[in-house]
Scaffold this motif. Sequence first.
Motif, mmCIF file in Angstrom:
data_model
loop_
_atom_site.group_PDB
_atom_site.id
_atom_site.type_symbol
_atom_site.label_atom_id
_atom_site.label_comp_id
_atom_site.label_asym_id
_atom_site.label_seq_id
_atom_site.Cartn_x
_atom_site.Cartn_y
_atom_site.Cartn_z
ATOM 1 N N THR A 336 -66.815 -72.300 -82.149
ATOM 2 C CA THR A 336 -66.865 -72.532 -80.703
ATOM 3 C C THR A 336 -66.147 -73.820 -80.339
ATOM 4 O O THR A 336 -65.358 -73.869 -79.385
ATOM 5 N N GLU A 337 -66.400 -74.882 -81.103
ATOM 6 C CA GLU A 337 -65.787 -76.173 -80.802
ATOM 7 C C GLU A 337 -64.283 -76.155 -81.056
ATOM 8 O O GLU A 337 -63.517 -76.780 -80.299
ATOM 9 N N ILE A 338 -63.840 -75.461 -82.102
ATOM 10 C CA ILE A 338 -62.399 -75.356 -82.361
ATOM 11 C C ILE A 338 -61.708 -74.688 -81.177
ATOM 12 O O ILE A 338 -60.646 -75.128 -80.714
ATOM 13 N N GLN A 339 -62.311 -73.618 -80.667
ATOM 14 C CA GLN A 339 -61.723 -72.944 -79.516
ATOM 15 C C GLN A 339 -61.793 -73.814 -78.265
ATOM 16 O O GLN A 339 -60.857 -73.838 -77.458
ATOM 17 N N ALA A 340 -62.879 -74.566 -78.119
ATOM 18 C CA ALA A 340 -63.023 -75.428 -76.942
ATOM 19 C C ALA A 340 -61.935 -76.497 -76.902
ATOM 20 O O ALA A 340 -61.325 -76.738 -75.847
ATOM 21 N N ILE A 341 -61.668 -77.144 -78.040
ATOM 22 C CA ILE A 341 -60.638 -78.183 -78.023
ATOM 23 C C ILE A 341 -59.248 -77.575 -77.854
ATOM 24 O O ILE A 341 -58.371 -78.176 -77.232
ATOM 25 N N LYS A 342 -59.056 -76.351 -78.384
ATOM 26 C CA LYS A 342 -57.746 -75.709 -78.238
ATOM 27 C C LYS A 342 -57.489 -75.326 -76.775
ATOM 28 O O LYS A 342 -56.347 -75.337 -76.319
ATOM 29 N N ILE A 343 -58.542 -75.020 -76.038
ATOM 30 C CA ILE A 343 -58.395 -74.711 -74.618
ATOM 31 C C ILE A 343 -58.186 -75.994 -73.817
ATOM 32 O O ILE A 343 -57.266 -76.103 -73.003
ATOM 33 N N ALA A 344 -59.032 -76.986 -74.058
ATOM 34 C CA ALA A 344 -59.068 -78.158 -73.183
ATOM 35 C C ALA A 344 -57.961 -79.165 -73.458
ATOM 36 O O ALA A 344 -57.401 -79.744 -72.515
ATOM 37 N N THR A 345 -57.628 -79.394 -74.726
ATOM 38 C CA THR A 345 -56.759 -80.528 -75.041
ATOM 39 C C THR A 345 -55.315 -80.351 -74.572
ATOM 40 O O THR A 345 -54.797 -81.223 -73.863
ATOM 41 N N PRO A 346 -54.614 -79.262 -74.924
ATOM 42 C CA PRO A 346 -53.226 -79.153 -74.453
ATOM 43 C C PRO A 346 -53.124 -79.149 -72.925
ATOM 44 O O PRO A 346 -52.210 -79.762 -72.362
ATOM 45 N N ARG A 347 -54.035 -78.473 -72.270
ATOM 46 C CA ARG A 347 -53.995 -78.374 -70.812
ATOM 47 C C ARG A 347 -54.157 -79.762 -70.175
ATOM 48 O O ARG A 347 -53.381 -80.153 -69.297
ATOM 49 N N THR A 348 -55.158 -80.506 -70.624
ATOM 50 C CA THR A 348 -55.433 -81.815 -70.034
ATOM 51 C C THR A 348 -54.332 -82.816 -70.364
ATOM 52 O O THR A 348 -53.908 -83.594 -69.509
ATOM 53 N N VAL A 349 -53.875 -82.804 -71.615
ATOM 54 C CA VAL A 349 -52.829 -83.752 -72.015
ATOM 55 C C VAL A 349 -51.522 -83.464 -71.286
ATOM 56 O O VAL A 349 -50.814 -84.388 -70.868
ATOM 57 N N ALA A 350 -51.195 -82.192 -71.103
ATOM 58 C CA ALA A 350 -49.987 -81.852 -70.341
ATOM 59 C C ALA A 350 -50.077 -82.403 -68.916
ATOM 60 O O ALA A 350 -49.087 -82.893 -68.358
ATOM 61 N N ASP A 351 -51.265 -82.340 -68.323
ATOM 62 C CA ASP A 351 -51.455 -82.879 -66.966
ATOM 63 C C ASP A 351 -51.277 -84.402 -66.950
ATOM 64 O O ASP A 351 -50.673 -84.952 -66.025
ATOM 65 N N ILE A 352 -51.802 -85.092 -67.955
ATOM 66 C CA ILE A 352 -51.659 -86.546 -68.028
ATOM 67 C C ILE A 352 -50.192 -86.932 -68.179
ATOM 68 O O ILE A 352 -49.690 -87.838 -67.496
#
Length: 405
Positions: A336-352
């Motif tokens: 669950t956590e592996i999928q959570a970071i894969k969803i959240a991290t690229p999206r948020t970092v791209a926005d930053i």
Amino acid sequence: MDFAYDARTAELREKLLTFMDEHVYPAEAVAHEQRAAQADPWAQPPVVTDLKREARHQGLWNLFLPGTEYGAGLTNAQYAPLAEITGRSPQLAPTALNCAAPDTGNMEVLTEFGTDEQRRRWLKPLLEGENRSAFAMTEPDVASSDATNIETRIERDGDAYIITGRKWYISGAMSPNCHVFIVMGKTDPEGADVRRQQSMVLVPRDTAGVEVRRAMRVYGYEDHYHGGHAEIVFDRARVPVNHLIGEEGGGFAIAQARLGPGRIHHCMRLIGMAERAIELMCRRALDRTAFGKPLAAQSQVQSWIADARVSVEQLRLLVLKTAWLMDTVGNRGAHTEIQAIKIATPRTVADIIDQAVQLHGGGGVGQDFPLAELWAAARTLRLADGPDEVHQRSLARRELKRYAG
């Protein structure tokens, strides 16, 4: 969960930070100049060879592999802060430390599933940083987000396998130093269990019937330092049966084992990319004046910087929790956590990174700053190793299952 650095992590972290300041950051412009002057744009610039030699001399080598037989023996929680640092210069630092995809995943596959002969022939040169490799899974004619769709055929013919199919966005394959492909295809296309139809075989680059057809661009970039991304055609390419990795029908399971660590490594480096973007954003805001006051005094800019810091701290904690779970309960327990970071991290970092681009104006989209390439890399990782929607679907189903019935 205690995320304080242990003695070894703290030592390696300080050594790596110094290595970045003294060697990697100064080499960024040099590498661009050397590559532009080379006859073969895919060849490794001399400065990268120098970086690899120095990194190995300093003991900053193969940090990603957890075992001591082949790697540095670090846990995921120990490696996470180091991978984050390399993410600040994603084109050079991971390669310098021999911690760059796709070689990392391929080394993990050969370490866990390879035979003694396969390790001797293919793993050893990768561990030494002498060769490159590629992982041929994605195909242009099917939705590769569902790996069971793969159409490439791997047919047994006596003491050999014959591979027929077309792959694309095969990272690393344009490098002249890429000598082997791990190819995923179907050995049992009519099998009742769709997850047992696939197998993986090692295909040397010089095998008859293998054609590296063209380089695929990513938002206009060719990613030379990663060895590019190729379209490859396998036209009845023939390899001995001892090139099979694991067992027939084991390809899907091997792919999942390979992608788990790869996903967290990408997310670790993404945190470093975000930190580089925040640093550039702050320096730009303090150096530039618009409408009579520094950009740093503009409320909109202050909001961007504050929100970016909050987001990065949240992501880092989630990534560290995931690394800790992988170390304590295994990849399956951390699903669950592996999928959570894969969803959240690229999206948020791209926005930053996008906000940092905005703050830099025209410079943000050009070659004088690393932001455009950083954004392209972060945005691409919303597709690589499974698109957001696949991970969202799987995570939601697992969450719903807790409340069903």
